[in-house]
Design an enzyme around this catalytic site. Structure first.
Site, PDB file in Angstrom:
ATOM      1  N   TRP A   1      86.173  17.129  75.663  1.00  0.00           N
ATOM      2  CA  TRP A   1      86.635  17.752  76.938  1.00  0.00           C
ATOM      3  C   TRP A   1      85.705  18.855  77.483  1.00  0.00           C
ATOM      4  CZ3 TRP A   1      88.268  22.373  78.888  1.00  0.00           C
ATOM      5  CH2 TRP A   1      88.686  22.367  80.211  1.00  0.00           C
ATOM      6  N   HIS A   2      85.409  19.673  76.517  1.00  0.00           N
ATOM      7  CA  HIS A   2      84.443  20.924  76.990  1.00  0.00           C
ATOM      8  C   HIS A   2      83.026  20.413  77.417  1.00  0.00           C
ATOM      9  CE1 HIS A   2      87.532  23.357  75.199  1.00  0.00           C
ATOM     10  NE2 HIS A   2      87.333  24.181  75.959  1.00  0.00           N
ATOM     11  N   GLY A   3      82.530  19.257  76.987  1.00  0.00           N
ATOM     12  CA  GLY A   3      81.276  19.119  77.269  1.00  0.00           C
ATOM     13  C   GLY A   3      80.719  17.767  76.662  1.00  0.00           C
TER      14      GLY A   3
ATOM     15  N   PHE B   1      82.630  22.630  82.881  1.00  0.00           N
ATOM     16  CA  PHE B   1      83.378  22.010  82.223  1.00  0.00           C
ATOM     17  C   PHE B   1      84.412  21.228  83.225  1.00  0.00           C
ATOM     18  CE2 PHE B   1      82.838  25.137  79.005  1.00  0.00           C
ATOM     19  CZ  PHE B   1      81.561  24.847  78.822  1.00  0.00           C
TER      20      PHE B   1
END
Length: 475
Positions: free
Chosen positions: A327-329, A475
């Site tokens: 999810w963060h990247g 993000f």
């Protein structure tokens, strides 16, 4: 528009006054005004982004309405749920992960002697797409699980998804918290809540421009050319990045929640002094609380949570934090970062160290160990490749490369140390003696106003106002 800009400081008071200039009895007009402002501010980044936001809003609104009209046992509701979820995440997958998947796949093909290429998508990722997509998905699943009723008023739902304080970097709010506030009649200006919100905005601005953007000057200098700096400098840069990302993200969250309060809304708490956590498990009860809650409710518990065998429980933790990393990247460094946190939580559970039962000194040792584990995980989060992250860590632990410490000019060093120390002292006092050590909430008016003035003066004199966007907006 971003909170740490002079444009926001100039425009927001006007938006605030215009909002309260609308008579309270016209609550729907106020909601429409907030929705219009939210979209106009979001379009300030890129007008095309609003199409994605509106599309996700429409898809999840209609999907929830259709889910509620079908019996789950008949299977029709599940089909509509899956359709809504897929349509909702397609923009996220395309904009954020298409290039990553293609590049990783092509690299694998090249390793076995095959060459195959597809054109890349070099579009900018819509600001905050991960946040408002997860917020909309959470609403859809809550309707499916029967936790809330599908919202029939599209204006109310659109404002819930696109509310401007939280759309860029969260918090990821639950519909059960925000929708009732949007639907309720807000008859008057809540002065105590507005004052509390202004305090949060002030402290959030301090954390961002005085601390986060100041230490970023050191972090960017060292990590951009880490091979030219000693292991000691790399270690200090890692500590400062740990400070930077906390001050940056917590600062944004405070400002977002504060803006919400000035408009009469309560948004989700997002941080609770995470670097005083005594385990990685405890860290995730304090860091990015809205995402932690989302992952627990919609990934961890549906997988089985802890109500299963130990091995299955450990697997559920790993999968949950793998999702967190992704999810963060769109980079393997984020995958490693997520797995790092998942694996250490598994280790804590396996050896019974997710709790703290060792007294004050034992707790202090556990806090230090947890902080260092989190600190080294942030190196993977910060560096562009896994190889770079490993090289930085190798330099830190190589005695022959430890060397001397890089120290920037005196003024920058002084401001940097001063800002970091202020945040440390505030977190420590808030954690261990919240009632006996107050500044912004002090009973004496002169103490409160002296604190406000000092914060404002430090923001104006030592703040860095040209550092651009918040880290988590990417993000």
């Amino acid at each position: 528009m971003i909170f740490n800009s002079f444009n926001f400081l100039i425009i927001y008071p006007l938006l605030f006054l215009a909002y309260y200039a609308i008579p309270a009895k016209y609550s729907e007009t106020r909601n429409f005004y907030l929705l219009l402002v939210s979209y106009l501010l979001y379009m300030n980044f890129n007008s095309a982004y609003a199409i994605i936001l509106l599309g996700i809003t429409v898809v999840t609104y209609l999907s929830a309405r259709m889910i509620e009209t079908h019996e789950k046992a008949a299977g029709g509701g599940k089909i509509k749920l899956l359709t809504g979820v897929i349509l909702c995440i397609i923009p996220l997958l395309v904009f954020k992960y298409y290039n990553f998947v293609c590049e990783s796949g092509f690299a694998l093909l090249r390793m076995i002697g095959m060459r195959f290429e597809l054109p890349g998508l070099n579009w900018a990722v819509p600001v905050g797409i991960s946040f408002f997509t997860f917020q909309a998905l959470g609403y859809l699943w809550d309707v499916w699980y029967g936790r809330i009723k599908a919202e029939k008023n599209f204006l109310h739902y659109a404002l819930f998804v696109g509310f401007f304080p939280s759309i860029v970097s969260g918090p990821i709010n639950k519909a059960s918290l925000v929708l009732p506030q949007i639907k309720s009649f807000r008859p008057y200006f809540d002065y105590p809540k507005a004052v509390e919100g202004l305090k949060m905005i002030l402290w959030g601005m301090f954390m961002k421009v005085v601390v986060a953007d100041r230490v970023a000057l050191y972090v960017d200098t060292v990590f951009s050319h880490y091979e030219n700096y000693s292991g000691l400098s790399c270690f200090v840069a890692s500590l400062l990045y740990t400070t930077q990302i906390y001050a940056d993200f917590a600062g944004y969250s405070l400002m977002a929640i504060g803006v919400g309060k000035t408009l009469g809304f309560e948004l989700t708490e997002n941080f609770r002094r995470p670097y005083l956590a005594y385990s990685i498990t405890d860290f995730w009860r304090r860091w990015h609380i809205s995402l932690s809650t989302w992952l627990k409710d919609y990934v961890y518990i549906p997988l089985g949570g802890s109500r299963c065998s130990k091995l299955r429980n450990y697997w559920n933790i790993i999968v949950t934090f793998l999702v967190s990393g992704i999810w963060h990247g769109a980079n393997w460094t984020f995958v490693v970062w997520g797995l790092w946190h998942g694996l250490f939580q598994v280790v804590e559970k396996a050896i019974g160290q997710q709790k703290c039962e060792y007294g004050s000194w034992g707790k202090s040792v556990k806090i230090l160990i947890t902080f260092l584990l989190v600190n080294f995980a942030w190196i993977f989060f910060r560096m562009p490749t896994i190889g770079d992250a490993c090289s930085v860590i190798a330099r830190i632990f190589n005695p022959s490369l430890f060397g001397s410490l890089y120290i920037p000019e005196k003024a920058n060093t002084l401001f940097m140390v001063m800002g970091v120390m202020i945040i440390m002292v505030k977190d420590l006092t808030d954690e261990y003696c919240p009632k006996s050590f107050k500044l912004m909430e002090n009973d004496r008016m002169w103490v409160r106003w002296m604190t406000y003035v000092v914060c404002i003066v430090m923001i104006m004199l030592t703040g860095v106002f040209d550092a651009g966007q918040f880290i988590y907006a990417n993000f």
